[in-house]
Design a protein around this motif. Structure first.
Motif, PDB file in Angstrom:
ATOM      1  N   LEU A  58      44.281  40.958  41.549  1.00  0.00           N
ATOM      2  CA  LEU A  58      44.860  39.472  41.911  1.00  0.00           C
ATOM      3  C   LEU A  58      46.549  39.605  42.017  1.00  0.00           C
ATOM      4  O   LEU A  58      46.990  40.602  41.148  1.00  0.00           O
ATOM      5  CB  LEU A  58      44.396  38.385  41.143  1.00  0.00           C
ATOM      6  CG  LEU A  58      43.123  37.957  41.277  1.00  0.00           C
ATOM      7  CD1 LEU A  58      42.701  36.899  40.180  1.00  0.00           C
ATOM      8  CD2 LEU A  58      43.303  37.133  42.685  1.00  0.00           C
ATOM      9  N   PRO A  59      47.345  39.069  42.282  1.00  0.00           N
ATOM     10  CA  PRO A  59      49.072  39.208  42.172  1.00  0.00           C
ATOM     11  C   PRO A  59      49.224  39.116  40.807  1.00  0.00           C
ATOM     12  O   PRO A  59      48.505  38.297  39.989  1.00  0.00           O
ATOM     13  CB  PRO A  59      49.320  38.084  43.082  1.00  0.00           C
ATOM     14  CG  PRO A  59      48.475  37.651  43.975  1.00  0.00           C
ATOM     15  CD  PRO A  59      47.015  38.018  43.286  1.00  0.00           C
ATOM     16  N   GLY A  60      49.876  40.014  40.605  1.00  0.00           N
ATOM     17  CA  GLY A  60      50.412  39.986  39.046  1.00  0.00           C
ATOM     18  C   GLY A  60      49.482  40.771  38.175  1.00  0.00           C
ATOM     19  O   GLY A  60      49.526  40.836  36.808  1.00  0.00           O
ATOM     20  N   GLY A  61      48.425  41.385  38.824  1.00  0.00           N
ATOM     21  CA  GLY A  61      47.492  42.183  37.739  1.00  0.00           C
ATOM     22  C   GLY A  61      46.438  41.288  37.511  1.00  0.00           C
ATOM     23  O   GLY A  61      45.728  41.781  36.624  1.00  0.00           O
ATOM     24  N   GLY A  62      46.266  39.930  37.707  1.00  0.00           N
ATOM     25  CA  GLY A  62      44.910  39.391  37.293  1.00  0.00           C
ATOM     26  C   GLY A  62      45.683  38.284  36.189  1.00  0.00           C
ATOM     27  O   GLY A  62      46.802  38.220  36.036  1.00  0.00           O
ATOM     28  N   PHE A  63      44.337  37.728  35.425  1.00  0.00           N
ATOM     29  CA  PHE A  63      44.868  37.032  34.534  1.00  0.00           C
ATOM     30  C   PHE A  63      44.511  37.653  32.934  1.00  0.00           C
ATOM     31  O   PHE A  63      44.579  36.927  31.983  1.00  0.00           O
ATOM     32  CB  PHE A  63      43.949  35.776  34.575  1.00  0.00           C
ATOM     33  CG  PHE A  63      44.558  34.913  35.735  1.00  0.00           C
ATOM     34  CD1 PHE A  63      45.488  33.832  35.653  1.00  0.00           C
ATOM     35  CD2 PHE A  63      44.118  35.022  37.153  1.00  0.00           C
ATOM     36  CE1 PHE A  63      46.053  33.081  36.708  1.00  0.00           C
ATOM     37  CE2 PHE A  63      44.405  34.345  37.950  1.00  0.00           C
ATOM     38  CZ  PHE A  63      45.544  33.240  37.972  1.00  0.00           C
ATOM     39  N   GLY A  64      44.194  38.869  32.992  1.00  0.00           N
ATOM     40  CA  GLY A  64      43.939  39.548  31.755  1.00  0.00           C
ATOM     41  C   GLY A  64      42.261  39.595  31.445  1.00  0.00           C
ATOM     42  O   GLY A  64      41.658  38.981  31.785  1.00  0.00           O
ATOM     43  N   LEU A  65      42.180  40.436  30.391  1.00  0.00           N
ATOM     44  CA  LEU A  65      40.918  40.741  29.972  1.00  0.00           C
ATOM     45  C   LEU A  65      40.144  39.698  29.221  1.00  0.00           C
ATOM     46  O   LEU A  65      38.936  39.566  29.657  1.00  0.00           O
ATOM     47  CB  LEU A  65      40.936  42.145  29.100  1.00  0.00           C
ATOM     48  CG  LEU A  65      39.587  42.626  28.512  1.00  0.00           C
ATOM     49  CD1 LEU A  65      38.637  42.847  29.656  1.00  0.00           C
ATOM     50  CD2 LEU A  65      39.830  43.815  27.541  1.00  0.00           C
TER      51      LEU A  65
END
Length: 115
Positions: A58-65
């Motif tokens: 996703l844009p920005g590398g997603g929302f994190g682990l």
């Protein structure tokens, strides 16, 4: 995959995708890529890897682990509750896609790009 996409979309849109069904549907379909294809995962592990990869892209590398772990837990919880919960999640997903399709038709009728 569809249940993870549902959980992820629900969390990202704070349970309310009514304010932007087009973006929510695009998000849902990005995470649940096999929903619009004939792909079949070879294993549960392959499915989990696919949704985690999609989330990371996703844009920005997603929302994190942290969000990924919550969404996996949400998916497991839906499955553990018997048939009613997963069926309801899939029906809500269908409603999202139907609403997004209606919104896309309205945007097209106005001659706007909408994206």
């Amino acid at each position: 995959e569809a249940l993870y996409a549902y959980a992820h979309t629900s969390r990202v849109f704070n349970g309310d995708w009514g304010w932007d069904p087009l973006q929510a549907a695009l998000h849902f379909l990005h995470i649940g890529r096999s929903i619009c294809s004939r792909d079949v995962h070879a294993s549960t592990g392959a499915c989990v890897c696919a949704v985690l990869e999609a989330a990371a892209k996703l844009p920005g590398g997603g929302f994190g682990l942290g969000l990924d772990i919550l969404c996996l837990a949400d998916s497991a919880r839906l499955l553990s509750r018997g048939l009613d919960s997963p069926v309801r999640a899939l029906r809500e997903s269908e409603a999202l896609l139907s609403t997004a399709a209606d919104a896309a038709r309205e945007v097209a009728a106005r001659g706007e790009s909408g994206f």
